[in-house]
Design a protein around this motif. Structure first.
Motif, PDB file in Angstrom:
ATOM      1  N   PRO A 510       1.206  -1.157  -0.378  1.00 34.91           N
ATOM      2  CA  PRO A 510      -0.291   0.227  -0.260  1.00 34.91           C
ATOM      3  C   PRO A 510       0.452   1.068  -0.138  1.00 34.91           C
ATOM      4  O   PRO A 510       0.234   2.055  -0.676  1.00 34.91           O
ATOM      5  N   MET A 511       2.643   1.327   0.841  1.00 38.17           N
ATOM      6  CA  MET A 511       3.257   2.262   0.496  1.00 38.17           C
ATOM      7  C   MET A 511       2.995   2.951  -0.471  1.00 38.17           C
ATOM      8  O   MET A 511       3.049   3.952  -0.804  1.00 38.17           O
ATOM      9  N   LEU A 512       3.458   1.607  -1.484  1.00 37.09           N
ATOM     10  CA  LEU A 512       3.946   1.829  -3.009  1.00 37.09           C
ATOM     11  C   LEU A 512       3.194   2.623  -4.133  1.00 37.09           C
ATOM     12  O   LEU A 512       2.657   3.732  -4.762  1.00 37.09           O
ATOM     13  N   LEU A 513       1.444   1.706  -3.520  1.00 32.05           N
ATOM     14  CA  LEU A 513       0.219   2.321  -3.957  1.00 32.05           C
ATOM     15  C   LEU A 513       0.688   3.889  -3.455  1.00 32.05           C
ATOM     16  O   LEU A 513      -0.599   4.648  -4.842  1.00 32.05           O
ATOM     17  N   HIS A 514       0.073   4.217  -2.760  1.00 33.25           N
ATOM     18  CA  HIS A 514      -0.179   5.271  -2.031  1.00 33.25           C
ATOM     19  C   HIS A 514       1.076   6.479  -3.255  1.00 33.25           C
ATOM     20  O   HIS A 514       0.856   7.299  -3.774  1.00 33.25           O
ATOM     21  N   SER A 515       2.062   5.725  -2.939  1.00 36.89           N
ATOM     22  CA  SER A 515       3.159   6.683  -3.674  1.00 36.89           C
ATOM     23  C   SER A 515       2.542   7.572  -4.776  1.00 36.89           C
ATOM     24  O   SER A 515       3.136   8.388  -5.393  1.00 36.89           O
ATOM     25  N   LEU A 516       2.608   6.494  -5.551  1.00 35.72           N
ATOM     26  CA  LEU A 516       1.782   6.406  -7.164  1.00 35.72           C
ATOM     27  C   LEU A 516       1.253   7.317  -7.388  1.00 35.72           C
ATOM     28  O   LEU A 516       1.256   7.957  -8.745  1.00 35.72           O
ATOM     29  N   TRP A 517       0.027   7.157  -6.589  1.00 37.48           N
ATOM     30  CA  TRP A 517      -1.048   7.756  -6.816  1.00 37.48           C
ATOM     31  C   TRP A 517      -0.882   9.520  -6.503  1.00 37.48           C
ATOM     32  O   TRP A 517      -1.107   9.956  -7.582  1.00 37.48           O
ATOM     33  N   ASN A 518      -0.191   9.621  -5.325  1.00 39.12           N
ATOM     34  CA  ASN A 518       0.533  11.069  -5.405  1.00 39.12           C
ATOM     35  C   ASN A 518       1.698  11.859  -6.200  1.00 39.12           C
ATOM     36  O   ASN A 518       1.123  12.733  -6.467  1.00 39.12           O
ATOM     37  N   SER A 519       2.402  10.688  -6.799  1.00 38.11           N
ATOM     38  CA  SER A 519       3.577  11.418  -7.487  1.00 38.11           C
ATOM     39  C   SER A 519       2.787  11.112  -8.927  1.00 38.11           C
ATOM     40  O   SER A 519       3.064  12.459  -9.261  1.00 38.11           O
ATOM     41  N   THR A 520       1.786  10.672  -8.781  1.00 36.46           N
ATOM     42  CA  THR A 520       0.961  11.214 -10.321  1.00 36.46           C
ATOM     43  C   THR A 520       0.388  12.220 -10.394  1.00 36.46           C
ATOM     44  O   THR A 520       0.279  13.204 -11.714  1.00 36.46           O
ATOM     45  N   THR A 521      -0.299  12.641  -9.257  1.00 44.54           N
ATOM     46  CA  THR A 521      -1.460  13.786  -9.512  1.00 44.54           C
ATOM     47  C   THR A 521      -0.436  14.968  -9.914  1.00 44.54           C
ATOM     48  O   THR A 521      -0.776  15.050  -9.935  1.00 44.54           O
ATOM     49  N   LEU A 522       0.459  14.973  -8.981  1.00 49.82           N
ATOM     50  CA  LEU A 522       1.888  16.339  -8.628  1.00 49.82           C
ATOM     51  C   LEU A 522       2.354  16.357 -10.369  1.00 49.82           C
ATOM     52  O   LEU A 522       2.445  17.339 -10.464  1.00 49.82           O
ATOM     53  N   ALA A 523       2.602  15.022 -10.943  1.00 49.57           N
ATOM     54  CA  ALA A 523       3.214  15.273 -12.349  1.00 49.57           C
ATOM     55  C   ALA A 523       2.494  16.318 -12.388  1.00 49.57           C
ATOM     56  O   ALA A 523       2.750  17.193 -13.812  1.00 49.57           O
ATOM     57  N   SER A 524       1.421  15.634 -13.095  1.00 52.36           N
ATOM     58  CA  SER A 524       0.201  15.867 -13.952  1.00 52.36           C
ATOM     59  C   SER A 524      -0.410  17.888 -13.586  1.00 52.36           C
ATOM     60  O   SER A 524      -0.166  18.587 -14.683  1.00 52.36           O
ATOM     61  N   LEU A 525      -0.160  17.835 -12.435  1.00 43.99           N
ATOM     62  CA  LEU A 525      -0.425  19.491 -12.238  1.00 43.99           C
ATOM     63  C   LEU A 525       0.225  20.036 -12.315  1.00 43.99           C
ATOM     64  O   LEU A 525       0.781  21.407 -12.921  1.00 43.99           O
ATOM     65  N   PHE A 526       2.120  19.755 -12.217  1.00 39.49           N
ATOM     66  CA  PHE A 526       3.366  20.126 -12.258  1.00 39.49           C
ATOM     67  C   PHE A 526       3.132  20.611 -13.888  1.00 39.49           C
ATOM     68  O   PHE A 526       3.524  21.404 -14.776  1.00 39.49           O
ATOM     69  N   ILE A 527       2.949  19.595 -14.806  1.00 42.83           N
ATOM     70  CA  ILE A 527       2.909  20.336 -16.201  1.00 42.83           C
ATOM     71  C   ILE A 527       1.964  20.412 -16.974  1.00 42.83           C
ATOM     72  O   ILE A 527       1.674  21.352 -17.725  1.00 42.83           O
ATOM     73  N   LEU A 528       0.732  20.742 -16.293  1.00 40.14           N
ATOM     74  CA  LEU A 528      -0.305  21.545 -16.468  1.00 40.14           C
ATOM     75  C   LEU A 528      -0.102  22.517 -16.050  1.00 40.14           C
ATOM     76  O   LEU A 528       0.097  23.924 -17.184  1.00 40.14           O
ATOM     77  N   GLY A 529       0.728  23.143 -15.122  1.00 39.92           N
ATOM     78  CA  GLY A 529       1.223  24.378 -14.874  1.00 39.92           C
ATOM     79  C   GLY A 529       1.836  25.724 -15.467  1.00 39.92           C
ATOM     80  O   GLY A 529       2.304  26.540 -15.839  1.00 39.92           O
ATOM     81  N   SER A 530       3.297  24.447 -15.878  1.00 37.09           N
ATOM     82  CA  SER A 530       4.194  25.243 -16.464  1.00 37.09           C
ATOM     83  C   SER A 530       3.637  25.157 -17.901  1.00 37.09           C
ATOM     84  O   SER A 530       4.618  25.779 -18.284  1.00 37.09           O
TER      85      SER A 530
END
Length: 532
Positions: A510-530
């Motif tokens: 579950p730690m890996l799942l949780h990390s993947l979830w948060n990471s991809t969310t942040l990555a999408s927001l960063f790309i959109l913001g940039s």
């Protein structure tokens, strides 16, 4: 020195009284925090507008002969009627803001009619001031949206409708800047004689200050076309093509992985459902569906009772995280006055401190029960945790997306969001983004999975079935994020995290799942913001 029985009973009674008082205080704080998000906009609304802006820029790309094959990719990502869909997105955002203002005004009327005394007057004044500021911010956002809706209408060969929209801004806007900009836009599209090469620098400064991206380029194109300024039109076209190509690449980085993950998740989910049905039919007399789904319905050997669970969450999580640390930090520093880098450091340090204190309270609470049974807080690096973490993430993707779509119908863009997401979407400070990423993708999965799945879920199996413990721990996980609009999707994610943990009995999954979830969310927001 040991406590005799009367002293022990007295100590337990005192502890229960203190925990009861703290619980009442925490519940009031929790309810207040959740209610406070009722009229706040979700990050999803900003997310969609940022994506719309990026799509508008990408729609202007005209592939060269050697890149003609990318035309199909552009069409699939951008669509065929971008102006219409973009106008609809902005109108939806406007409707959400109008609805939010109506709710805020209702709340304001309720505060105005509330009976008050000397103790509550100050609190009511603070609430009234906050609501008025929120209403003013929403009204300014509506003005910005209306200006852009007019530009979309003009670009869609509806200049008369655009001029009507801008006249409405002049009539209704509370800010003189919005009125002036609307008047300038009307002059540009009506080919006013006041706009010439002498007034062009002032017009360009006003446009650049109030617009960016596709909207700014559309206005400048209109101005240069009316002035028949070919050199400026050519320079603008070259710059626009470069921006459009970059925007298309960024959209592809967001869209393609999301589609692949969603499709993979659907196939994996269908596979598991079919497999579950087959096994259920074959073993219908031997095992129940929950037994087949969870593989192991045996409860954990829990040596402590519900009071220890109560103590850990009331003191170690909610009191420390929602009251004690914020109160201490508010004395030392005001987060709103910090730079983005300062906010990144503040978020990271406060979260690590909260996690450390929370784990400390947990350790002290269960110290007397050590050594623990072997199935507690397991980290097994040699098991199949990697497959379960990745597979759980793939399955969670389409499920949470569907739940989020339903959730959007309930909240209509309101209900608040994690403020960290807004900062990531809008800021470009690399140091701050690294700190936010480490907090969300490393610290949060480690601490929250240790607490919610490692401690709470197994502890609950002493009193409820395993499937009930998964549901309750998932709900507490959703509520703990203190955002009304996120309770349903985060509870769903929490339940999936719980199922993965029960199946593996290994916190790494579950730690890996949780990390993947948060990471991809942040990555999408960063790309959109940039790209905005």
């Amino acid at each position: 020195m040991s406590l005799d029985r009367p002293n022990l009973i007295s100590f337990q009674s005192l502890r229960r009284i203190l925990l009861s008082v703290l619980t009442a205080f925490i519940l009031l704080k929790l309810i207040s925090s959740l209610v406070g998000t009722f009229d706040r906009p979700q990050i999803q609304g900003k997310f969609e507008l940022y994506q719309t802006n990026l799509v508008l820029v990408a729609s202007e790309w005209k592939p060269t002969e050697d890149l003609e094959g990318l035309g199909a990719l552009q069409t699939s990502i951008v669509g065929t009627d971008i102006l219409k869909s973009a106008t609809q997105q902005y109108q939806n955002a406007r409707s959400s803001d109008v609805l939010a203002i109506e709710k805020l005004k209702t709340s304001l009327a309720g505060l105005g009619s509330a009976e008050s005394n000397a103790n509550t007057k100050e609190s009511l004044a603070l609430q009234t001031n906050l609501i008025n500021k929120t209403i003013a911010a929403a009204q300014l956002e509506i003005e910005r949206i209306d200006l852009r809706i007019g530009i979309l209408q003009a670009a869609n060969k509806q200049p008369e409708q655009a001029i009507v929209t801008w006249h409405k801004v002049i009539t209704d806007a509370s800010r003189s800047t919005s009125k002036n900009v609307a008047a300038s836009l009307i002059g540009i599209w009506q080919k006013s004689a006041s706009i010439d090469r002498h007034t062009l620098p002032q017009i360009k400064a006003e446009i650049t200050t109030n617009f960016d991206g596709w909207f700014r380029d559309r206005i400048l194109t209109q101005v240069y076309t009316d002035l028949d300024d070919r050199p400026e039109l050519d320079k603008l076209a070259i710059a626009e093509q470069l921006k459009a190509k970059n925007a298309l690449i960024k959209l592809a980085l967001i869209t393609i992985p999301r589609v692949l993950l969603g499709v993979s998740g659907v196939f994996l989910l269908v596979f598991f459902i079919v497999r579950l049905i087959i096994i259920a039919i074959q073993q219908r007399k031997e095992r129940s569906v929950p037994e087949i789904l969870l593989a192991n319905l045996n409860p954990w050997q829990t040596p402590w009772d519900w009071e220890i669970v109560w103590q850990v969450f009331v003191v170690g999580f909610f009191f420390v995280g929602q009251f004690l640390l914020p109160a201490i930090f508010s004395i030392l520093v005001e987060p709103a006055t910090l730079t983005t880098r300062g906010q990144g450091l503040y978020v990271f340090s406060s979260y690590v401190l909260m996690a450390s204190l929370g784990i400390g309270v947990l350790f002290l609470s269960i110290k007397s029960y050590m050594p623990l049974p072997p199935d507690w807080f397991k980290f097994n690096w040699r098991s199949n945790w990697l497959l379960w973490g990745i597979g759980g993430y793939l399955i969670a993707t389409p499920i949470v997306i569907v739940v989020s779509l339903i959730n959007d119908k309930i909240w209509h863009g309101q209900g608040g969001s994690n403020p960290l997401l807004q900062i990531v979407l809008e800021d470009r400070d690399s140091t701050a983004l690294v700190l936010f990423f480490v907090t969300a993708a490393v610290a949060a999965p480690l601490f929250e999975e240790f607490l919610f799945r490692g401690f709470l879920l197994p502890s609950l199996t002493r009193y409820v079935p395993v499937w009930g413990a998964i549901a309750i721990s998932g709900l507490v996980f959703g509520v703990a994020h203190l955002s009304l609009s996120e309770i349903l999707p985060l509870t769903t994610l929490g339940i999936i995290l719980g199922i993965v943990y029960v199946r593996t009995r290994n916190l790494l999954a579950p730690m890996l799942l949780h990390s993947l979830w948060n990471s991809t969310t942040l990555a999408s927001l960063f790309i959109l913001g940039s790209g905005n």
